[in-house]
Design a protein around this motif. Sequence first.
Motif, PDB file in Angstrom:
ATOM      1  N   THR A 292      10.314 -19.287 107.060  1.00 34.67           N
ATOM      2  CA  THR A 292      11.464 -18.506 106.616  1.00 34.67           C
ATOM      3  C   THR A 292      11.136 -17.029 106.414  1.00 34.67           C
ATOM      4  N   ASN A 293      10.083 -16.557 107.066  1.00 35.67           N
ATOM      5  CA  ASN A 293       9.944 -15.115 107.268  1.00 35.67           C
ATOM      6  C   ASN A 293       9.333 -14.913 108.649  1.00 35.67           C
ATOM      7  N   GLU A 314      -0.282 -18.972  97.726  1.00 27.78           N
ATOM      8  CA  GLU A 314       0.866 -18.954  98.638  1.00 27.78           C
ATOM      9  C   GLU A 314       1.406 -20.343  98.941  1.00 27.78           C
ATOM     10  N   SER A 317       5.173 -21.171  97.976  1.00 32.75           N
ATOM     11  CA  SER A 317       6.152 -20.514  98.844  1.00 32.75           C
ATOM     12  C   SER A 317       6.161 -21.161 100.228  1.00 32.75           C
ATOM     13  N   LYS A 320       7.940 -24.527 100.009  1.00 37.29           N
ATOM     14  CA  LYS A 320       9.382 -24.291  99.847  1.00 37.29           C
ATOM     15  C   LYS A 320      10.000 -23.958 101.201  1.00 37.29           C
ATOM     16  N   GLU A 432      15.968 -17.721 104.772  1.00 34.58           N
ATOM     17  CA  GLU A 432      16.885 -18.769 104.323  1.00 34.58           C
ATOM     18  C   GLU A 432      18.315 -18.247 104.366  1.00 34.58           C
TER      19      GLU A 432
ATOM     20  N   ILE B  16       8.275 -16.694  93.556  1.00 30.71           N
ATOM     21  CA  ILE B  16       8.378 -16.961  94.994  1.00 30.71           C
ATOM     22  C   ILE B  16       7.951 -15.688  95.722  1.00 30.71           C
ATOM     23  N   GLU B  17       7.157 -15.865  96.783  1.00 25.77           N
ATOM     24  CA  GLU B  17       6.719 -14.700  97.565  1.00 25.77           C
ATOM     25  C   GLU B  17       7.773 -14.309  98.597  1.00 25.77           C
ATOM     26  N   GLN B  23      18.230 -13.161 100.183  1.00 26.40           N
ATOM     27  CA  GLN B  23      18.258 -14.124  99.078  1.00 26.40           C
ATOM     28  C   GLN B  23      18.851 -13.457  97.839  1.00 26.40           C
TER      29      GLN B  23
END
Lengths: 466, 194
Positions: A292-293, A314, A317, A320, A432, B16-17, B23
Amino acid sequence: MGKTLFEKIWDKHIVSKIDGGPSVFYIDRHFIHEVTSPQAFTGLNKRGIKALRPKQVVATPDHNVPTIDQHLPIKEELSRLQVETLKQNCIDHGIEMYGLGHPFQGIVHVVGPELGITQPGMTIVCGDSHTSTHGAFGSIAFGIGTSEVEMVLATQCLMQSKPKIMRINVDGKLNKGVVSKDIVLYILSKITASGATGHAVEFAGSAIRSLSMEARMTICNMSIEMGARCGMIAPDDTTFEYIKGRKFAPQGAEWDKKLAEWKELYSDADATFDSELNLKAEDIEPMITYGTNPGMGIGITGRVPELKEIDEKEKASFEKSLQYMGLEPGINIKGRKVDYVFIGSCTNSRIEDLRMVANFVKGKKKADGVEVWIVPGSKQVEKQAIEEGIDKVLLEAGFYLRQPGCSACLAMNEDKIPAGKYCISTSNRNFEGRQGAGARTLLASPLTAAAAAVTGVVTDVRELLN
Amino acid sequence: MKALKTIHSRFVPVNIENIDTDQIIPARFLKATTKDGFGKNLFRDWRYENDDESKPKKDFPLNQPQYSGEILVGAKNFGCGSSREHAAWSILDAGFRVVISSFFADIFKNNALNNGVLPVQVSEDFLQKIFALGSDATLTVDLESQTITIDQSGESETFDINNYKKTCLLNGYDDIDYLMSMQKEIEAFELARN
């Protein structure tokens, strides 16, 4: 000591410098669109002032416009109000606007270059982070917030601190099926989504030099995804040939004068960079993102990292991100089913992108169960595509060309990917919800996207190339 | 812009990174033509199930009553992505004056400063100490001395901000006021280069 390309342009645009602080930095060109400008004009109106240099500003609505039936009034009330507000503000301040239906309307970062407004050595801003696109011409171009849009409208200047400078060299020859989008996704996978924050990035090396202007734009476009203040490529004959003869390109004696200036725009051999990265074109395969990046990318034959390969801090994240994507660590995503294919956005919606897709799908058919949206970057791209018969090739394969706009890249208009669905997208962000709440984005090149459109699954396009 | 000197407050941790501005405020809320009312949609899709305000996600800190205050804390690379200033407007409108992270994206940092929201960049170690604190802990951010302090333990760190921006924020000055005072110099610059 020699100067970098960035420094040569930077130094020529400093109006004044505050000790220990930022500089008053002059802006040559300012693009505006409907979403990030209304509050800036409200600010000007409150102060009772007009845009200082309206001739240096160009407006076009792109983010919030429908991509079908553009001849009809915009159905969604707030979107319509925003587009109408832009029009009124442009009238009030004497700014040229290419509105819906105008032959020059389109995504602002497609329109500027194709009209020859974007030129080497310029400073260019827009209330949009992908303004970095224009750096492909050897200009300093970056995205700004709405307060800064107001500053530029009011004073044609911004307060700016000089960033650090990084050079990324990509040398060698690209493999079959690998295009500029793959180069930039590969760079991102190496340096991460924050790897160039605080830096201006110059892209150099023989693989970059070999690219067309449109391919170079794709790379500079995504320099913001590394966090870069701007991305740039030194102008060369490819650049000059692209600009020559375009509507707002210099003409006659003015062309000769400008050309002489532009030829001085390169990093001197003894210029120093704060950091430098060297990559080999041969190491790059068609890329796809899994997370998601945009830094979360892998080669099409690669695997999603295992949890144990991720830094402890990390991990949360990363997990997630995979949970959102519905993917597991360690898997290969080649062969996974795709629900949507989006070909468009300021990254990949130019005529060469559409040609690439049309050449590939010619004689093939869209896979069942895949929804495909192909959105040209501008009215001019659309017109050119129709003149070349690209629309017919697409239609025969089961796709059709929509009308210009940002579309499903950020899903502000009706073009939204439903929750839980997978979309292979030629756009720039897999955040996201970026393509619609719950949508799952896999970023890839137009070729890889076109391959998925005909197979219905994530595909290694090289297996389908002759 | 509202001046900012010292903020002494509890904080809301979002560990969260790479929190991107999509968002912070999803694109569908960018259709407004004013700067008002964005706070209720801050982190909209992390806050509610299926965009339904009657179904708050219980594990998201903004929905947990023990967390409150004028300080928002995020992990590395806060504010990356889109240049939308609506992200800064939504953070301010939700009552935050300070955002803490170990790393900020450039455009967000400028947008925050232009709206009187102070981005405080701390070391990764200090950030992890903040995330490890209980919900009743408080922080003190003092702009004049450029320090951030964990009140309970007294541990503190200094943070960077350029003097110009610091003066602006301490006094509530906007960049645009300064730039407009430079009009003569700007016109002289234009003449000289033509």
